[in-house]
Scaffold this motif. Structure first.
Motif, PDB file in Angstrom:
ATOM      1  N   GLN A  55       0.837  -1.196   0.000  1.00 18.10           N
ATOM      2  CA  GLN A  55       0.000   0.000   0.000  1.00 18.10           C
ATOM      3  C   GLN A  55       0.875   1.251   0.000  1.00 18.10           C
ATOM      4  N   GLY A  56       0.560   2.198  -0.867  1.00 15.77           N
ATOM      5  CA  GLY A  56       1.358   3.416  -0.918  1.00 15.77           C
ATOM      6  C   GLY A  56       2.613   3.290  -1.754  1.00 15.77           C
ATOM      7  N   GLY A  57       2.833   2.109  -2.368  1.00 18.27           N
ATOM      8  CA  GLY A  57       4.007   1.916  -3.209  1.00 18.27           C
ATOM      9  C   GLY A  57       3.926   2.758  -4.475  1.00 18.27           C
ATOM     10  N   SER A  58       5.034   2.843  -5.193  1.00 18.70           N
ATOM     11  CA  SER A  58       5.096   3.722  -6.365  1.00 18.70           C
ATOM     12  C   SER A  58       4.470   3.033  -7.583  1.00 18.70           C
ATOM     13  N   LEU A  59       4.261   3.834  -8.635  1.00 20.34           N
ATOM     14  CA  LEU A  59       3.731   3.317  -9.894  1.00 20.34           C
ATOM     15  C   LEU A  59       4.798   2.600 -10.712  1.00 20.34           C
ATOM     16  N   CYS A  60       6.046   2.788 -10.320  1.00 20.55           N
ATOM     17  CA  CYS A  60       7.141   2.249 -11.120  1.00 20.55           C
ATOM     18  C   CYS A  60       7.179   0.729 -11.037  1.00 20.55           C
ATOM     19  N   PRO A  61       7.409   0.077 -12.181  1.00 20.44           N
ATOM     20  CA  PRO A  61       7.579  -1.376 -12.122  1.00 20.44           C
ATOM     21  C   PRO A  61       8.874  -1.731 -11.380  1.00 20.44           C
ATOM     22  N   VAL A  62       8.777  -2.776 -10.576  1.00 20.08           N
ATOM     23  CA  VAL A  62       9.912  -3.229  -9.776  1.00 20.08           C
ATOM     24  C   VAL A  62      10.076  -4.720 -10.050  1.00 20.08           C
ATOM     25  N   ASP A  63      11.346  -5.187 -10.075  1.00 21.53           N
ATOM     26  CA  ASP A  63      11.586  -6.623 -10.246  1.00 21.53           C
ATOM     27  C   ASP A  63      11.480  -7.324  -8.902  1.00 21.53           C
ATOM     28  N   PHE A  64      10.662  -8.353  -8.878  1.00 20.39           N
ATOM     29  CA  PHE A  64      10.522  -9.161  -7.665  1.00 20.39           C
ATOM     30  C   PHE A  64      11.050 -10.564  -7.955  1.00 20.39           C
ATOM     31  N   PRO A  65      12.132 -10.968  -7.305  1.00 18.91           N
ATOM     32  CA  PRO A  65      12.648 -12.320  -7.549  1.00 18.91           C
ATOM     33  C   PRO A  65      11.685 -13.373  -6.991  1.00 18.91           C
ATOM     34  N   ALA A  66      11.731 -14.544  -7.606  1.00 17.48           N
ATOM     35  CA  ALA A  66      11.028 -15.707  -7.045  1.00 17.48           C
ATOM     36  C   ALA A  66      12.090 -16.558  -6.353  1.00 17.48           C
ATOM     37  N   LEU A  67      11.940 -16.772  -5.059  1.00 12.85           N
ATOM     38  CA  LEU A  67      12.980 -17.439  -4.274  1.00 12.85           C
ATOM     39  C   LEU A  67      12.601 -18.880  -3.955  1.00 12.85           C
ATOM     40  N   VAL A  68      13.626 -19.711  -3.975  1.00 14.63           N
ATOM     41  CA  VAL A  68      13.476 -21.147  -3.729  1.00 14.63           C
ATOM     42  C   VAL A  68      14.317 -21.509  -2.512  1.00 14.63           C
ATOM     43  N   GLY A  69      13.728 -22.203  -1.562  1.00 19.13           N
ATOM     44  CA  GLY A  69      14.480 -22.679  -0.414  1.00 19.13           C
ATOM     45  C   GLY A  69      15.105 -24.030  -0.727  1.00 19.13           C
ATOM     46  N   VAL A  70      16.401 -24.140  -0.505  1.00 24.02           N
ATOM     47  CA  VAL A  70      17.087 -25.429  -0.671  1.00 24.02           C
ATOM     48  C   VAL A  70      17.487 -25.879   0.725  1.00 24.02           C
ATOM     49  N   ILE A  71      16.803 -26.896   1.211  1.00 22.13           N
ATOM     50  CA  ILE A  71      16.956 -27.328   2.595  1.00 22.13           C
ATOM     51  C   ILE A  71      17.681 -28.669   2.599  1.00 22.13           C
ATOM     52  N   ALA A  72      18.801 -28.713   3.308  1.00 21.54           N
ATOM     53  CA  ALA A  72      19.605 -29.939   3.363  1.00 21.54           C
ATOM     54  C   ALA A  72      19.340 -30.638   4.693  1.00 21.54           C
ATOM     55  N   HIS A  73      18.581 -31.735   4.617  1.00 23.03           N
ATOM     56  CA  HIS A  73      18.308 -32.526   5.812  1.00 23.03           C
ATOM     57  C   HIS A  73      19.491 -33.463   6.049  1.00 23.03           C
ATOM     58  N   PRO A  74      19.921 -33.633   7.289  1.00 16.96           N
ATOM     59  CA  PRO A  74      21.156 -34.402   7.514  1.00 16.96           C
ATOM     60  C   PRO A  74      21.073 -35.863   7.091  1.00 16.96           C
ATOM     61  N   GLU A  75      19.887 -36.441   7.064  1.00 21.04           N
ATOM     62  CA  GLU A  75      19.782 -37.849   6.643  1.00 21.04           C
ATOM     63  C   GLU A  75      18.938 -38.054   5.388  1.00 21.04           C
ATOM     64  N   ARG A  76      17.979 -37.198   5.156  1.00 20.55           N
ATOM     65  CA  ARG A  76      16.983 -37.490   4.117  1.00 20.55           C
ATOM     66  C   ARG A  76      17.310 -36.904   2.756  1.00 20.55           C
ATOM     67  N   GLY A  77      18.278 -36.008   2.672  1.00 21.52           N
ATOM     68  CA  GLY A  77      18.589 -35.380   1.394  1.00 21.52           C
ATOM     69  C   GLY A  77      18.067 -33.963   1.315  1.00 21.52           C
ATOM     70  N   LEU A  78      17.890 -33.483   0.078  1.00 24.66           N
ATOM     71  CA  LEU A  78      17.491 -32.091  -0.133  1.00 24.66           C
ATOM     72  C   LEU A  78      15.976 -31.981  -0.327  1.00 24.66           C
ATOM     73  N   PHE A  79      15.419 -30.930   0.236  1.00 24.67           N
ATOM     74  CA  PHE A  79      14.011 -30.613   0.009  1.00 24.67           C
ATOM     75  C   PHE A  79      13.948 -29.193  -0.556  1.00 24.67           C
ATOM     76  N   LEU A  80      13.177 -29.027  -1.624  1.00 27.04           N
ATOM     77  CA  LEU A  80      12.977 -27.680  -2.168  1.00 27.04           C
ATOM     78  C   LEU A  80      11.688 -27.110  -1.593  1.00 27.04           C
ATOM     79  N   PHE A  81      11.772 -25.858  -1.164  1.00 23.46           N
ATOM     80  CA  PHE A  81      10.580 -25.117  -0.756  1.00 23.46           C
ATOM     81  C   PHE A  81      10.212 -24.233  -1.938  1.00 23.46           C
ATOM     82  N   ASP A  82       9.177 -24.645  -2.685  1.00 23.56           N
ATOM     83  CA  ASP A  82       8.747 -23.998  -3.927  1.00 23.56           C
ATOM     84  C   ASP A  82       9.795 -24.186  -5.025  1.00 23.56           C
ATOM     85  N   THR A  83       9.426 -23.769  -6.243  1.00 23.60           N
ATOM     86  CA  THR A  83      10.318 -24.012  -7.389  1.00 23.60           C
ATOM     87  C   THR A  83      10.731 -22.737  -8.103  1.00 23.60           C
ATOM     88  N   GLY A  84      10.125 -21.604  -7.788  1.00 20.41           N
ATOM     89  CA  GLY A  84      10.362 -20.400  -8.571  1.00 20.41           C
ATOM     90  C   GLY A  84       9.773 -20.534  -9.963  1.00 20.41           C
TER      91      GLY A  84
END
Ligand SMILES: [Zn+2]
Length: 282
Positions: free
Chosen positions: A23-52
């Motif tokens: 709310q109250g932000g500017s009219l200018c277009p802004v780049d918003f990255p899509a972020l992905v969580g890469v979680i390394a579990h000590p026994e189970r391997g990698l889990f991605l939180f979302d894909t971007g």
């Protein structure tokens, strides 16, 4: 809590006038990255939180009415952000990925789901139901692109709602309960309702002892929390429920105020992400 490794990495971005995000932000277009969580579990391997983002987003938004989605949030996916290139750039071994965790089913969060077909998909039952419900136009208006999630993945779904409910450490107050999706206390899902049907965050503690709450789109930027400023009603009302969204924001404001050490990471905030890129591109 059992500790996990964590990196928070960009995969594609979209361009949007700032006023649609805060709310109250500017009219200018802004780049918003899509972020992905890469979680390394000590026994189970990698889990991605979302894909971007993924080239699948461009394919899925080719025809009408899905193209409306691409018009309203033009996406940018560089050559280095295609699946294999992105994995290689961040030293992620594809065969070490053990599952996908879906904060919610908006296109910019699940565009790469097809690459993980065959693996367990941890998600909200109500979110998956919404992805498959209603007309194509109704889904597009809600930010949902059904084609991005292969039907075969539904057989691999592990629903948050069915996971055991456990207490959260005090570092996450006022959030007190989470859903223990792996059953070992490492990854606890926290419902953050209001943004859309079936919207959840993820609480965990890193190997360094840092408490982290991945907030998905419960807020778009850290500034929204520090200034307690939601997006305009036309955005939150179109995608979800404005009153519930604002209650969740109030909880996040309390969490920030009461836990100086807690990292609350919105899925599109480059400022909050900077500390968690890991060593490869920090
Ligand atoms: Zn969203």
């Amino acid at each position: 809590m059992k500790r996990v490794g964590f990196r928070w990495l960009e995969r594609g971005s979209c361009r949007h006038p700032e006023f649609g995000m805060i709310q109250g932000g500017s009219l200018c277009p802004v780049d918003f990255p899509a972020l992905v969580g890469v979680i390394a579990h000590p026994e189970r391997g990698l889990f991605l939180f979302d894909t971007g983002y993924d080239p699948a987003f461009i394919e899925a938004t080719g025809p009408f009415p899905e193209r409306i989605y691409r018009w309203t949030t033009p996406a940018s996916i560089g050559a280095g952000e295609e699946w294999r290139a992105w994995l290689a750039a961040h030293d992620i071994a594809e065969d070490e990925i053990a599952g996908l965790i879906v904060s919610h089913f908006h296109g910019d969060h699940v565009a790469g789901a097809r690459h993980l077909a065959g693996l367990p998909m941890y998600c909200a039952r109500v979110g998956l139901t919404a992805l498959r419900s209603g007309s194509r136009l109704a889904r597009v208006r809600k930010g949902l692109l059904s084609a991005l999630v292969p039907q075969t993945m539904e057989g691999q779904a592990c629903f948050f709602e069915d996971a055991p409910e456990v207490p959260l450490p005090s570092a996450f107050a006022p959030f007190t309960r989470g859903r223990d999706i792996l059953g070992d206390g490492s990854l606890l899902m926290v419902e953050l309702p209001g943004h859309c049907a079936g919207h959840w965050g993820l609480a965990f503690v890193t190997g360094e002892g840092q408490a982290v709450l991945l907030a998905g789109d419960a807020v778009y930027t850290s500034r929204a929390i520090t200034e307690n400023t939601p997006p305009p009603r036309y955005v939150t009302g179109m995608l979800g429920d404005t009153a519930t969204y604002r209650q969740t924001l109030a909880q996040l404001v309390l969490a920030r105020a009461g836990n100086a050490e807690l990292a609350i990471l919105p899925s599109h905030c480059p400022i909050a992400a900077a500390a968690f890129r890991g060593g490869d591109d920090a």
